[in-house]
Design a protein around this motif. Structure first.
Motif, PDB file in Angstrom:
ATOM      1  N   ALA A 284      -8.129  21.738  32.527  1.00 19.94           N
ATOM      2  CA  ALA A 284      -7.973  22.662  31.398  1.00 19.94           C
ATOM      3  C   ALA A 284      -9.175  22.634  30.471  1.00 19.94           C
ATOM      4  N   SER A 285     -10.027  21.616  30.641  1.00 21.33           N
ATOM      5  CA  SER A 285     -11.193  21.575  29.751  1.00 21.33           C
ATOM      6  C   SER A 285     -12.489  21.803  30.516  1.00 21.33           C
ATOM      7  N   ASP A 286     -12.319  22.197  31.793  1.00 19.27           N
ATOM      8  CA  ASP A 286     -13.502  22.448  32.604  1.00 19.27           C
ATOM      9  C   ASP A 286     -14.047  23.842  32.305  1.00 19.27           C
ATOM     10  N   PRO A 287     -15.260  23.925  31.765  1.00 23.90           N
ATOM     11  CA  PRO A 287     -15.791  25.245  31.401  1.00 23.90           C
ATOM     12  C   PRO A 287     -15.955  26.192  32.590  1.00 23.90           C
ATOM     13  N   ASP A 288     -15.989  25.647  33.812  1.00 23.91           N
ATOM     14  CA  ASP A 288     -16.147  26.515  34.982  1.00 23.91           C
ATOM     15  C   ASP A 288     -14.828  27.114  35.442  1.00 23.91           C
ATOM     16  N   ASN A 289     -13.756  26.760  34.739  1.00 24.29           N
ATOM     17  CA  ASN A 289     -12.425  27.112  35.217  1.00 24.29           C
ATOM     18  C   ASN A 289     -11.959  28.495  34.759  1.00 24.29           C
ATOM     19  N   GLY A 290     -12.868  29.314  34.293  1.00 23.08           N
ATOM     20  CA  GLY A 290     -12.526  30.693  33.910  1.00 23.08           C
ATOM     21  C   GLY A 290     -11.461  30.735  32.838  1.00 23.08           C
ATOM     22  N   ASP A 291     -10.405  31.533  33.088  1.00 30.87           N
ATOM     23  CA  ASP A 291      -9.342  31.702  32.102  1.00 30.87           C
ATOM     24  C   ASP A 291      -8.548  30.427  31.854  1.00 30.87           C
ATOM     25  N   GLY A 292      -8.553  29.527  32.845  1.00 30.52           N
ATOM     26  CA  GLY A 292      -7.782  28.300  32.694  1.00 30.52           C
ATOM     27  C   GLY A 292      -8.441  27.307  31.750  1.00 30.52           C
ATOM     28  N   SER A 293      -9.683  27.580  31.379  1.00 31.28           N
ATOM     29  CA  SER A 293     -10.404  26.646  30.526  1.00 31.28           C
ATOM     30  C   SER A 293     -10.021  26.864  29.063  1.00 31.28           C
ATOM     31  N   LEU A 294      -9.358  25.867  28.482  1.00 29.22           N
ATOM     32  CA  LEU A 294      -8.803  26.068  27.151  1.00 29.22           C
ATOM     33  C   LEU A 294      -9.412  25.167  26.092  1.00 29.22           C
ATOM     34  N   PHE A 295      -9.726  23.922  26.488  1.00 30.98           N
ATOM     35  CA  PHE A 295     -10.024  22.930  25.461  1.00 30.98           C
ATOM     36  C   PHE A 295     -11.449  22.409  25.501  1.00 30.98           C
ATOM     37  N   ASP A 296     -11.821  21.900  24.328  1.00 34.99           N
ATOM     38  CA  ASP A 296     -13.068  21.190  24.187  1.00 34.99           C
ATOM     39  C   ASP A 296     -12.636  19.796  23.719  1.00 34.99           C
ATOM     40  N   VAL A 297     -12.691  18.805  24.628  1.00 34.19           N
ATOM     41  CA  VAL A 297     -12.034  17.522  24.369  1.00 34.19           C
ATOM     42  C   VAL A 297     -13.017  16.461  23.882  1.00 34.19           C
ATOM     43  N   THR A 298     -12.596  15.718  22.879  1.00 38.30           N
ATOM     44  CA  THR A 298     -13.334  14.528  22.453  1.00 38.30           C
ATOM     45  C   THR A 298     -12.401  13.337  22.682  1.00 38.30           C
ATOM     46  N   TYR A 299     -12.936  12.272  23.232  1.00 37.45           N
ATOM     47  CA  TYR A 299     -12.114  11.079  23.421  1.00 37.45           C
ATOM     48  C   TYR A 299     -12.417  10.114  22.291  1.00 37.45           C
ATOM     49  N   THR A 300     -11.394   9.707  21.568  1.00 30.74           N
ATOM     50  CA  THR A 300     -11.632   8.877  20.387  1.00 30.74           C
ATOM     51  C   THR A 300     -10.571   7.792  20.261  1.00 30.74           C
ATOM     52  N   SER A 301     -10.680   7.033  19.173  1.00 27.88           N
ATOM     53  CA  SER A 301      -9.594   6.143  18.784  1.00 27.88           C
ATOM     54  C   SER A 301      -8.671   6.951  17.876  1.00 27.88           C
ATOM     55  N   LYS A 302      -7.496   6.370  17.598  1.00 28.43           N
ATOM     56  CA  LYS A 302      -6.525   7.129  16.805  1.00 28.43           C
ATOM     57  C   LYS A 302      -7.052   7.412  15.400  1.00 28.43           C
TER      58      LYS A 302
ATOM     59  N   SER B  82     -11.766  31.175  21.468  1.00 28.35           N
ATOM     60  CA  SER B  82     -12.846  30.246  21.736  1.00 28.35           C
ATOM     61  C   SER B  82     -12.188  28.903  22.011  1.00 28.35           C
ATOM     62  N   HIS B  83     -12.872  28.059  22.738  1.00 31.71           N
ATOM     63  CA  HIS B  83     -12.260  26.804  23.155  1.00 31.71           C
ATOM     64  C   HIS B  83     -11.667  26.050  21.974  1.00 31.71           C
ATOM     65  N   ILE B  84     -10.460  25.537  22.182  1.00 31.89           N
ATOM     66  CA  ILE B  84      -9.788  24.822  21.100  1.00 31.89           C
ATOM     67  C   ILE B  84     -10.279  23.378  21.117  1.00 31.89           C
ATOM     68  N   LYS B  85     -10.756  22.933  19.968  1.00 36.18           N
ATOM     69  CA  LYS B  85     -11.270  21.560  19.886  1.00 36.18           C
ATOM     70  C   LYS B  85     -10.109  20.600  19.676  1.00 36.18           C
ATOM     71  N   ILE B  86      -9.968  19.657  20.606  1.00 34.95           N
ATOM     72  CA  ILE B  86      -8.912  18.667  20.442  1.00 34.95           C
ATOM     73  C   ILE B  86      -9.492  17.278  20.674  1.00 34.95           C
ATOM     74  N   ALA B  87      -8.762  16.269  20.212  1.00 30.07           N
ATOM     75  CA  ALA B  87      -9.149  14.890  20.502  1.00 30.07           C
ATOM     76  C   ALA B  87      -8.035  14.247  21.321  1.00 30.07           C
ATOM     77  N   VAL B  88      -8.425  13.344  22.209  1.00 26.06           N
ATOM     78  CA  VAL B  88      -7.438  12.600  22.981  1.00 26.06           C
ATOM     79  C   VAL B  88      -7.677  11.129  22.684  1.00 26.06           C
ATOM     80  N   VAL B  89      -6.609  10.459  22.298  1.00 27.09           N
ATOM     81  CA  VAL B  89      -6.760   9.036  22.017  1.00 27.09           C
ATOM     82  C   VAL B  89      -6.851   8.295  23.354  1.00 27.09           C
ATOM     83  N   ASP B  90      -7.989   7.660  23.555  1.00 26.92           N
ATOM     84  CA  ASP B  90      -8.286   7.051  24.851  1.00 26.92           C
ATOM     85  C   ASP B  90      -7.716   5.630  24.875  1.00 26.92           C
ATOM     86  N   ASN B  91      -6.420   5.498  25.188  1.00 32.66           N
ATOM     87  CA  ASN B  91      -5.831   4.156  25.247  1.00 32.66           C
ATOM     88  C   ASN B  91      -5.314   3.860  26.658  1.00 32.66           C
ATOM     89  N   GLU B  92      -4.692   2.714  26.805  1.00 30.50           N
ATOM     90  CA  GLU B  92      -4.265   2.257  28.128  1.00 30.50           C
ATOM     91  C   GLU B  92      -3.262   3.220  28.758  1.00 30.50           C
TER      92      GLU B  92
END
Lengths: 388, 382
Positions: B73-91, B48-58
């Motif tokens: 890689a986080s596009d749900p339409d991308n079939g097998d290439g779709s891996l992540f469920d991304v949240t953009y956050t601060s550190k 199932s999609h791996i939940k990750i966070a990306v620190v949204d900095n400069e």
């Protein structure tokens, strides 16, 4: 103390049946502790997938290098190359992925002809996706070189690829706490304990109850000069002593298997939790003892109740792997709360009021179960007496 | 005569509540428990999609290539290439998500890409692999440009960003390798072996030295072997009905996959039932001692055999069949399990018929020894 003595005489006459559960438990406990345990790990380790690698092509530099590259990400499992043993190994997860390189692969691949690697995996599995990514990445990297440069030898290609593939992400581990799998093993031990403890208590308590509920015996006892109060007191004492002895017997081997760990605060929490669990277990056993009438029913009920609660509460299959409905159903059994507490003890990194409160709350629920079931039992006993 | 004995034996056996519980109700209860405990098990290995966070900095915003790669890689339409469920956050926010177990890793740009993790595991390895892959592709592209600066014009960018799938998937067997089905197969095997209680009972009521009823029956002018065979037929009938009910319950109510070969499935049930019942008669006649001991042996025996065919630990069957194959062929529980397994999983029937053959051989062995043991026993006085 005649009644108290009789209690243990009856237990003694049923000892073989009871000991079976002790031995089953000890057997499981020893197997559990003899399984290989990883050394303490503090830094990141890549997960490794077990695969079978079958090369029907020549031993080319490209493929040998692929194998070397995969080496650090997978475990190669040597299996006889016949269809059945590969199928079996995949079904029982001895391996999770099969790579088959067809004949003539390297030659065609280097000429940019359309080729493919045959793979078999567990459908939809995470390990399958991971392996797909690894192999495709390796071949795509090679493809980019081949498409861009025509004059490269296979050796040059490999050298370049290996420089690229050695690039890797920098990992920061947030949790520097020492992970120790003794906690986990100990939690398993104590989870399994609930199965045997429950079965033994049901069998023992109901065996005694059945003797005392024998109609003729009851009538005779009632006209004895011994006060009913005194008799009941001795019965209760008997129940508690039996429970205590069983409990001590069950936790004793954890001191042998896990040694000094049992005296740490976590170890003591496990012990305390298992003690609290004996209360509802005893209470339920007492209820069952009052309800059933025959010896045959006794073994049926003890099997079904102990197995049933353990299955749905996460003793045999971890709670994390159970469905939500099952867990909701399980929350009506004390075993669920017992297992939940054990897991929480094993998982907690630090122990402070914030982490300890939920544990005590769970234990309180178990005590609640004990009281509630006891009340029901007393009501039933009273009603039965009214009928007699 | 056949119908007379057959009918009364049927009545006697079905009225024994204890035996009916162990042979019919107990397997059904256990099956229900298996179902509750295992129904979620196969989703554990499922991706199932791996939940990750990306620190949204400069620094992250500047790296357009990585952002594109992550996007795809986080596009749900991308079939097998779709891996992540991304949240953009601060550190800080990301770290608290990570500690709370809501995500599995944080991608953090600080003088290069860093991956913040809490523990090791397959999902964590996949996140790492994604970043590795990105860095490796960069390295490939720059290596090519270093060797051959003109490559840029020759479509290097397209070549490096396009992803070709080099894999061709072949399925493992005729059905998916779903480990949990084996538990239900062993359950039927166990139920078949529990039929041995019936077999034991038949010996007890036909051997003059074992019960008063048998002593009386032996007085009658009917040939003992005939009485015994009729009784065994009754026992096998009931057990077959029990197994049939269990099979129906598993397939219709619990939807356990047994494959589609109904005839062969029924054949397995019949072979398993007969083996179980004759096994009970065998133990009943050769073991000297009270009924308690015989029942003890039957329970311990059928439990051990079920354990070795994987009822408590699914890999046990594999371990036995690869390390000590002989044991697999001598264990009726394993043979029954293996019949179902081969019907479910293999495309061929060689294994299936081998298993059936061994079940028949075991039945013949049990029957022969039972016969030799109970024949010609006459008593001057009982």
């Amino acid at each position: 103390m005649q009644v108290y003595k009789v209690y243990f005489k009856i237990i003694k006459s049923n000892i073989i049946q009871l000991m079976i559960y002790v031995f089953v438990f000890l057997f499981l406990a020893v197997i559990l502790s003899s399984t290989y345990s990883d050394p303490i790990k503090t830094d990141f380790t890549s997960a490794k997938v077990n695969i079978a690698f079958i090369n029907e092509d020549e031993d080319s530099i490209l493929l040998n290098n692929l194998k070397d590259y995969l080496e650090s990400h997978v475990n190669f499992i040597a299996l006889p190359h016949n269809e059945k043993s590969l199928q079996d190994a995949l079904f029982f997860r001895q391996i999770e992925y099969i790579v088959r390189i067809p004949k003539g692969f390297t030659k065609s691949f280097l000429k940019s002809e359309k080729v493919s690697v045959n793979i078999t995996k567990v459908p939809e599995s995470t390990s399958g996706i991971y392996m797909d990514t690894l192999i495709n990445k390796y071949l795509n990297t090679a493809r980019i070189y081949i498409e861009s440069e025509n004059d490269m030898t296979e050796k040059e290609l490999i050298e370049n690829m290996n420089t690229d593939l050695s690039e890797s992400a920098e990992i920061v581990m947030l949790n520097s706490a020492v992970e120790n799998d003794t906690y986990e093993k100990c939690a398993y031990y104590y989870n399994y304990l609930s199965y045997s403890l429950f079965a033994i208590l049901i069998l023992g308590v109901s065996a005694v109850m059945m003797v005392f509920h024998n109609k003729d015996l009851k009538k005779r006892n009632n006209c004895s000069p011994l006060k009913l109060k005194c008799m009941n007191f001795q019965m209760i004492l008997g129940n508690f002593s039996f429970t205590m002895v069983t409990w001590i017997l069950m936790i004793a081997s954890s001191f042998i298997l896990y040694g000094s760990f049992m005296f740490t605060s976590k170890g003591l929490l496990f012990i305390m939790n298992s003690f609290v669990f004996t209360l509802p277990a005893l209470s339920i056993s007492y209820l069952i003892g009052n309800l059933i009438k025959s010896k045959n029913a006794m073994s049926a009920v003890s099997n079904v109740v102990s197995l049933g609660t353990c299955f749905i509460s996460g003793v045999f299959v971890p709670q994390a792997h159970l469905g939500d409905t099952v867990l909701k159903l399980a929350s009506f059994t004390p075993t669920y709360w017992y297992v939940k507490t054990n897991n929480a003890i094993a998982d907690s990194i630090i122990l402070n009021t914030d982490t300890l409160m939920p544990l005590f709350y769970n234990m309180l629920i178990m005590v609640g179960f004990a009281v509630a079931v006891l009340v029901v039992t007393l009501v039933i006993i009273k009603q039965k007496r009214g009928l007699a | 005569m056949f119908w007379h004995i057959y009918k009364y034996r049927l009545k006697c056996l079905t009225r024994s509540r204890q035996m009916m519980f162990w042979t019919l109700l107990f397997p059904i209860i256990l099956g229900t428990l298996f179902y509750m405990a295992f129904s979620n098990l196969s989703s554990v290995e499922a991706f199932s999609h791996i939940k990750i966070a990306v620190v949204d900095n400069e620094e992250f915003q500047k790296d357009t290539n990585f952002r594109e790669a992550l996007q795809s890689a986080s596009d749900p339409d991308n079939g097998d290439g779709s891996l992540f469920d991304v949240t953009y956050t601060s550190k800080e926010e990301g770290e608290s998500l990570l500690m709370g177990g809501n995500i599995e890793g944080i991608i953090y740009f600080n003088n290069g890409i860093k991956l913040i993790l809490k523990e090791s595991g397959l999902n964590q390895t996949i996140i790492k692999e994604f970043i590795d892959h990105y860095k490796q592709t960069l390295s490939t592209v720059s290596a090519i440009i270093n060797r051959n600066p003109e490559a840029m014009q020759k479509g290097l960018i397209e070549s490096s960003t396009s992803h070709k799938d080099f894999l061709k998937e072949a399925s493992a067997g005729s059905s998916a390798p779903d480990t949990t089905v084996n538990y239900f197969y062993t359950l039927i095997a166990m139920a078949c072996l529990y039929g041995s209680f019936f077999g034991l009972n038949e010996v007890t009521v036909n051997q003059a030295n074992l019960s008063a009823q048998a002593a009386r029956a032996n007085m009658s002018p009917v040939h003992k072997l005939r009485v015994f065979i009729y009784s065994m037929t009754a026992a096998a009938t009931i057990q077959l009905v029990n197994i049939g009910i269990l099979l129906l319950y598993l397939t219709v109510i619990l939807h356990i996959n047994f494959g589609t070969q109904i005839t062969y499935i029924l054949l397995t049930c019949i072979a398993g039932t007969v083996t179980g019942v004759t096994f009970g008669a065998f133990i009943g006649s050769i073991v000297k001692g009270g009924e308690g001991i015989k029942i003890g042996i039957l329970i311990a025996g059928s439990m051990t055999m079920s354990f070795l065919s994987g009822m408590m630990y699914d890999k046990m069957k594999y371990i036995v069949n690869t390390k000590v194959p002989v044991l697999g062929y001598l264990n009726p529980a394993n043979l029954i399990t293996d019949c179902f397994y081969s019907l479910y999983y293999y495309d061929t029937y060689t294994v299936f018929f081998t298993d059936i053959l061994f079940l028949i051989l075991l039945t013949a062995f049990f029957s022969l020894l039972t016969y030799l043991q109970i024949r010609r026993q006459k008593y001057a006085s009982l």
